[in-house]
Design an enzyme around this catalytic site. Structure first.
Site, PDB file in Angstrom:
ATOM      1  N   ASP A 138      -7.600  51.617 -49.085  1.00 12.89           N
ATOM      2  CA  ASP A 138      -8.238  52.157 -50.073  1.00 12.89           C
ATOM      3  C   ASP A 138      -8.539  51.575 -51.371  1.00 12.89           C
ATOM      4  O   ASP A 138      -9.462  51.644 -52.182  1.00 12.89           O
ATOM      5  CB  ASP A 138      -7.502  53.443 -50.222  1.00 12.89           C
ATOM      6  CG  ASP A 138      -7.829  54.600 -49.189  1.00 12.89           C
ATOM      7  OD1 ASP A 138      -8.595  54.300 -48.278  1.00 12.89           O
ATOM      8  OD2 ASP A 138      -6.692  55.403 -49.118  1.00 12.89           O
ATOM      9  N   CYS A 139      -7.395  50.830 -51.629  1.00 13.06           N
ATOM     10  CA  CYS A 139      -7.484  49.979 -52.976  1.00 13.06           C
ATOM     11  C   CYS A 139      -8.226  48.728 -52.755  1.00 13.06           C
ATOM     12  O   CYS A 139      -8.592  48.058 -54.016  1.00 13.06           O
ATOM     13  CB  CYS A 139      -6.153  49.772 -53.300  1.00 13.06           C
ATOM     14  SG  CYS A 139      -4.834  49.424 -52.389  1.00 13.06           S
TER      15      CYS A 139
END
Lengths: 408, 134
Positions: A138-139
């Site tokens: 996600d990051c």
């Protein structure tokens, strides 16, 4: 008794009054003037070594692209770098070979390119192909990156070599009837040649055998730039046998060193290939030795005829780890180009460039004489044999009797 | 005169003692620098031939008349000095003493005159400073 502090020596360097000589130039001075007078006159002795040092490599921060990536696999010109650190940090090791290299499938493999060569290409200013893949998070959503990079564009590039500047090393010979292809070069059958790899009397740790002034925080010449000793190196073995002068007669101490790769020069970081073995990096390294007392001069005045290396058979003893030593020979004999083993005259060749070592000691001498290189004391001393380790934070003390260079 | 030559032997003639004839019948000095001779297969010899000019020419005519092709040695080994780290690893590999380490300056020198183009140095040099050129 002569006593000088590093602060006093630095004050002389700043004033342009420091007397600096190379470890090679020191030898005849001590013979003519004696230890006490030389210790009075000389402030710094410079050393140098330029040889293949496999435990070398560099940490890179490759910069965050948009969108970001947590690199899981990274190739630099096809050579894999280790990614098990933060997202765009990698470590490229000198001996890594490309996945596509046939290695020793067609023996002996040529190993024309690898980690050491990528490092040399980068310091030359050449563009290097970066290929990175990732699993995506996600990051860090990006899964793939491919671009040409140059050293000057990278946020950080830090040479960090876990083991350099070996204090003595084996002389490699071959007792078998077939040619051997080793990290000590090509060894011809039946004692056809003897290969060695040390700058002997110019080599840093031969001139400071008890690591009195060489330890974490010591400022050094590294790869043409300025670096520091960061710790003792891997395989540091201060307990190796020593002669009456304290000089190890087998591979002994090592140094871990660190420095900014961006300052360095392709002249002193060179990718090298060993037929049938692999790739490595030739590293240029020089350590300045402050003359804090007479004992320092006594140690640094050691000459090739007083330094002995073990001759080891690389057909049996070394690969099987038997630890057998055929004989010991001095670096003076080695440098003459011929040694005697089992009654046979054997031609000797260096893998470490004595000419390069001499140049490094000269360059370091000039830096100090020009006032642009001040000396630093080690923050603490690296371990000696018998548990005399200063890791507890013991600051260097010149009264430590265990570190004296006992002259016969 | 003295010249380095490459001699190619077709499979049909490799079992004939050409070198013996060159020495005995043509009074030539023959120094074999490199030999690749296999019975009933094509062979290649790198030789240095020395002697009187007339003998030299007659010797070559003899070889060519028997089906041996002779060419002057044009391949040469180049020392790329800027790649050389002056280590010295090559000096025990070179069989001809063409790569030499001066024990005072500790610098390498290369003499093409002594080189027998065996090419051993090319792969023995860690920094790949030796190259073959045709």
């Amino acid at each position: 008794m002569v006593k000088k502090t590093i602060e006093e020596i630095n004050a002389k360097i700043k004033a342009g009054k420091a007397v600096v000589v190379t470890a090679e130039e020191l030898i005849p001075m001590v013979k003519e003037q004696g230890v006490a007078e030389t210790a009075q006159n000389v402030d710094v002795v410079t050393t140098g070594t330029f040889g293949p040092m496999c435990s070398s490599g560099a940490f890179f921060n490759l910069g965050h692209p948009k969108p970001r990536i947590k690199m899981a696999k990274v190739l630099l010109n096809g050579v894999e770098a280790y990614t098990g650190v933060a997202a765009v940090d990698v470590y490229l090791g000198a001996t890594q070979i490309p996945e596509t290299d046939p290695a020793n499938k067609n023996f002996p493999g040529e190993f024309n390119y690898g980690g050491g060569h990528v490092l040399e290409d980068l310091v030359k200013g050449k563009e290097v192909l970066l290929e990175a893949t990732a699993y995506g998070t996600d990051c860090y959503p990006r899964k793939k990156l491919e671009k040409m990079i140059r050293l000057d564009e990278l946020p950080q590039a830090i040479l960090f070599n876990p083991r350099n500047a070996y204090q003595n090393y084996n002389v490699a010979v071959n007792l078998s009837d077939r040619t051997l292809y080793t990290y000590m070069g090509i060894l011809k059958p039946n004692l056809g040649n003897a290969n060695y790899s040390s700058a002997g009397q110019l080599s840093p740790l031969f001139n400071d055998p008890y690591y009195r002034v060489t330890g974490p925080g010591t400022k050094i010449f590294l790869g043409g730039g300025v670096g520091f000793v960061s710790w003792n190196g891997t395989q540091h073995n201060p307990g190796a046998p020593r002669d009456a002068h304290g000089v190890p007669t087998a591979p002994a101490g090592t140094l871990a060193v660190i420095g900014d790769l961006k300052q360095m020069s392709p002249r002193w970081l060179r990718g090298v290939s060993f037929l049938g073995y692999g790739v490595s990096l030739m590293v240029g390294l020089g350590v300045p030795i402050p003359v804090i007392d007479e004992d320092m001069i006594r140690c640094a005045a050691v000459s090739d005829s007083e330094i002995f290396a073990p001759v080891v058979d690389y057909s049996e003893s070394y690969p099987q780890g038997l630890g057998e030593v055929l004989t010991t020979v001095s670096y003076a004999e080695l440098r003459s180009g011929e040694i005697n083993v089992n009654g046979k005259k054997v031609p000797a060749a260096p893998l470490s460039s004595y000419y390069g070592a001499r140049q490094i000691a000269q360059i370091l001498k000039e830096w100090i004489m020009d006032g642009k290189f001040l000396l630093t004391a080690p923050a603490f001393n690296i371990p000696l044999a018998g548990g005399i380790s200063d890791y507890q934070g013991l600051v260097f003390s010149d009264s430590d009797p265990a570190r004296g260079c006992h002259n016969a | 005169m003295k010249e380095k030559m490459v001699l190619y032997f077709p499979p049909t003639v490799t079992e004939q003692p050409f070198i013996y004839y060159l020495i005995k019948d043509f009074n030539l000095l023959v120094n074999i620098l490199k030999a690749d001779i296999n019975p009933r297969m094509e062979g290649r010899l790198v030789v240095e031939i020395g002697g009187e000019k007339a003998d030299f020419a007659a010797g070559l005519d003899f070889l060519q008349g028997r089906g041996v092709k002779a060419f002057p040695l044009e391949q040469e080994i180049i020392w790329v000095e800027e790649r050389c780290t002056q280590c010295g690893a090559c000096t025990v590999i070179c069989p001809a003493g063409a790569l030499h380490l001066d024990r005072v300056t500790m610098q390498i020198s290369f003499s093409g005159d002594k080189c027998v183009v065996c090419e051993h140095c090319i792969k023995a040099c860690p920094s790949r400073a030796m190259e073959a050129r045709f």
